[in-house]
Motif scaffolding. Structure first.
Motif, PDB file in Angstrom:
ATOM      1  N   GLU A 228      80.184  74.582  63.418  1.00 56.40           N
ATOM      2  CA  GLU A 228      79.913  76.146  63.022  1.00 56.40           C
ATOM      3  C   GLU A 228      78.769  76.625  63.996  1.00 56.40           C
ATOM      4  N   GLY A 229      77.863  75.765  64.673  1.00 57.78           N
ATOM      5  CA  GLY A 229      76.826  76.278  65.103  1.00 57.78           C
ATOM      6  C   GLY A 229      75.452  75.290  64.918  1.00 57.78           C
ATOM      7  N   ALA A 230      74.381  75.580  65.300  1.00 59.23           N
ATOM      8  CA  ALA A 230      73.216  74.726  65.337  1.00 59.23           C
ATOM      9  C   ALA A 230      72.241  75.255  64.423  1.00 59.23           C
ATOM     10  N   TYR A 231      71.662  74.383  63.789  1.00 66.48           N
ATOM     11  CA  TYR A 231      70.265  74.586  62.982  1.00 66.48           C
ATOM     12  C   TYR A 231      69.208  73.744  63.524  1.00 66.48           C
ATOM     13  N   THR A 232      67.849  74.238  63.496  1.00 67.74           N
ATOM     14  CA  THR A 232      66.862  73.375  63.454  1.00 67.74           C
ATOM     15  C   THR A 232      66.512  72.745  62.357  1.00 67.74           C
ATOM     16  N   GLY A 233      65.478  71.690  62.357  1.00 69.02           N
ATOM     17  CA  GLY A 233      65.364  71.074  61.211  1.00 69.02           C
ATOM     18  C   GLY A 233      63.989  70.269  61.278  1.00 69.02           C
ATOM     19  N   THR A 234      63.525  69.667  60.389  1.00 69.41           N
ATOM     20  CA  THR A 234      62.522  68.445  60.535  1.00 69.41           C
ATOM     21  C   THR A 234      62.835  67.304  59.881  1.00 69.41           C
ATOM     22  N   ILE A 235      62.459  66.144  60.427  1.00 73.59           N
ATOM     23  CA  ILE A 235      62.853  65.030  59.527  1.00 73.59           C
ATOM     24  C   ILE A 235      61.390  64.636  58.908  1.00 73.59           C
ATOM     25  N   LEU A 236      61.512  64.406  57.701  1.00 73.79           N
ATOM     26  CA  LEU A 236      60.501  64.133  56.547  1.00 73.79           C
ATOM     27  C   LEU A 236      60.665  62.805  55.708  1.00 73.79           C
ATOM     28  N   PRO A 237      59.268  62.194  55.447  1.00 72.90           N
ATOM     29  CA  PRO A 237      59.732  61.141  54.464  1.00 72.90           C
ATOM     30  C   PRO A 237      59.974  61.649  53.110  1.00 72.90           C
ATOM     31  N   LEU A 238      60.709  60.788  52.455  1.00 70.69           N
ATOM     32  CA  LEU A 238      61.032  61.151  51.166  1.00 70.69           C
ATOM     33  C   LEU A 238      59.960  61.908  50.443  1.00 70.69           C
ATOM     34  N   ARG A 239      58.902  61.351  50.406  1.00 72.55           N
ATOM     35  CA  ARG A 239      57.556  61.719  49.874  1.00 72.55           C
ATOM     36  C   ARG A 239      56.722  62.482  50.892  1.00 72.55           C
ATOM     37  N   ALA A 240      56.924  63.678  50.984  1.00 75.16           N
ATOM     38  CA  ALA A 240      56.326  64.466  52.129  1.00 75.16           C
ATOM     39  C   ALA A 240      55.001  65.354  51.656  1.00 75.16           C
TER      40      ALA A 240
END
Length: 395
Positions: A113-125
């Protein structure tokens, strides 16, 4: 011939353009198109495989025994493993890299459907929430998640956005080109190698320097997952030189300056004669160089041999600090590699027997078997050859 000048502005620009194109393994169509268009601008003929690997050819004075260089356009990345109830995404890596270097990475998720930016985070961020629990969290892909930059607080929200299992996640490279020649970025492995090959091609084309034999310039699309050059070689290719990253880390002899010639990786030693020819070319042309052995490393050369190609293989590298992480290289190494590529492409063929796939012992190579002091000429420090026609030393 004398060393050809390498256009460093072109090399840097080519690398910057490559880094700007997301290309994790499995998502390489755009960068394949980019490389093909660049080859067209250089006036170099090429063909593309079904999946997008590229085989360009610079004609030589004769066709056999052909030589080849190879680098890969694909990079590390990630893939959506699951949609989580909290609206985040569970990931699995594409290629072998530590989740230690994924934490905090900016990303783009490519959906239908398209592209989304994002961030990889630890489960406890959040330190404000978890206090020391942030530091106590283990390192691993099971302990990170991707937060996309869209309204997504549940699995249903992710479904509405069109996010699905299997979507490709590209890691933003965040490149920096410093005035002192250092380059810091993700994915220098191996977009820097691709830029080196393009710069060497440009130097040869503009100088109208005809190679000794046909030289193929191979750009593969799945090295990070082990496939690499498994299905792109032609029968006339007798020698394959991979251009990739070397590891400048404690216990290694690689360097961010000059050419690092790998004598072996985890699949075993590289070709005795070809690696020594490359070392002699560096020495004879005043190109800084050193040797190294890589224990936890494989390249396009390994995939070619494992697929059954009867080729002499070598690996020449630019030293990378923090490989598969936030990598750093220096332009000196890239220039040195491009110079070596030009030297090799225009150097004489000494193992003429390699023009045929099978033959008698006539012209077959020899390796030194006597004491080093006896078997070396004092002026050249190269092994002597017997007076019969047993063959040359280098490819």
């Amino acid at each position: 011939m004398s060393l050809l000048a390498i256009d460093l502005d072109y090399l840097a620009g080519a690398l910057e353009a490559l880094l700007a194109i997301p290309s994790p393994t499995g998502y390489t169509d755009a960068i394949a198109r980019h490389v093909c268009l660049e080859l067209e601008r250089l006036g170099v003929a090429y063909e593309v495989t079904r999946r997008g690997a590229i085989r360009a050819r610079l004609p030589g004075a004769v066709t056999r025994p052909a030589r080849a260089f190879v680098s890969h356009v694909d990079t590390l990345g990630a893939q959506v493993k699951a949609l989580k109830d909290n609206g985040r995404l569970e990931l699995v890596p594409i290629g072998h890299w530590s989740a230690r270097f994924a934490e905090g990475a900016r990303t783009t998720v490519f959906t239908e459907e398209g592209a989304y930016t994002g961030t990889i985070l630890p489960l406890r961020a959040s330190g404000h929430t978890f206090n020391t629990g942030v530091d106590e969290l283990p390192i691993g892909w099971d302990h990170v998640e991707l937060r996309i930059d869209a309204y997504a607080r549940s699995k249903a929200d992710l479904n509405r956005l069109g996010v699905d299992v299997g979507d490709i996640v590209a890691i933003h490279p965040c490149p920096e080109f410093l005035d002192n020649g250092f380059i810091v970025s993700r994915h220098l492995d191996n977009k820097a190698g691709v830029a080196v090959m393009l710069a060497a091609l440009k130097a040869l084309v503009e100088a109208k320097a005809q190679p000794t034999v046909d030289v193929f310039w191979l750009f593969t699309i799945a090295e990070e997952t082990g496939h690499g050059a498994a299905s792109i070689l032609t029968p006339e290719i007798a020698s394959l030189v991979a251009i990739d990253n070397g590891t400048t880390a404690p216990g290694q002899n690689s360097d961010e300056f000059g050419v690092t010639i790998s004598m072996a990786d985890q699949t075993g030693p590289f070709d005795y004669h070809l690696t020594r020819k490359l070392a002699h070319l560096c020495r004879d042309n005043d190109i800084k160089w050193q040797k190294d052995v890589f224990r936890f490393y494989r390249s396009d050369a390994a995939s070619a041999v494992e697929a059954g190609a009867d080729v002499r293989t070598a690996l020449v590298t630019f030293g990378v600090d923090a490989s598969h992480g936030y990598e750093r290289i220096h332009m000196h190494a890239l220039r040195s590699l491009a110079e070596l590529a030009v030297c090799y492409a225009t150097s004489p063929v000494e193992i003429t027997r390699d023009a045929t796939e099978f033959g008698s012992l006539k012209g077959f190579t020899t390796q030194p078997t006597r004491d080093a002091e006896q078997s070396l000429h004092p002026d050249t420090r190269r092994p002597e050859r017997p007076e019969d026609d047993s063959g040359p030393e280098h490819g």
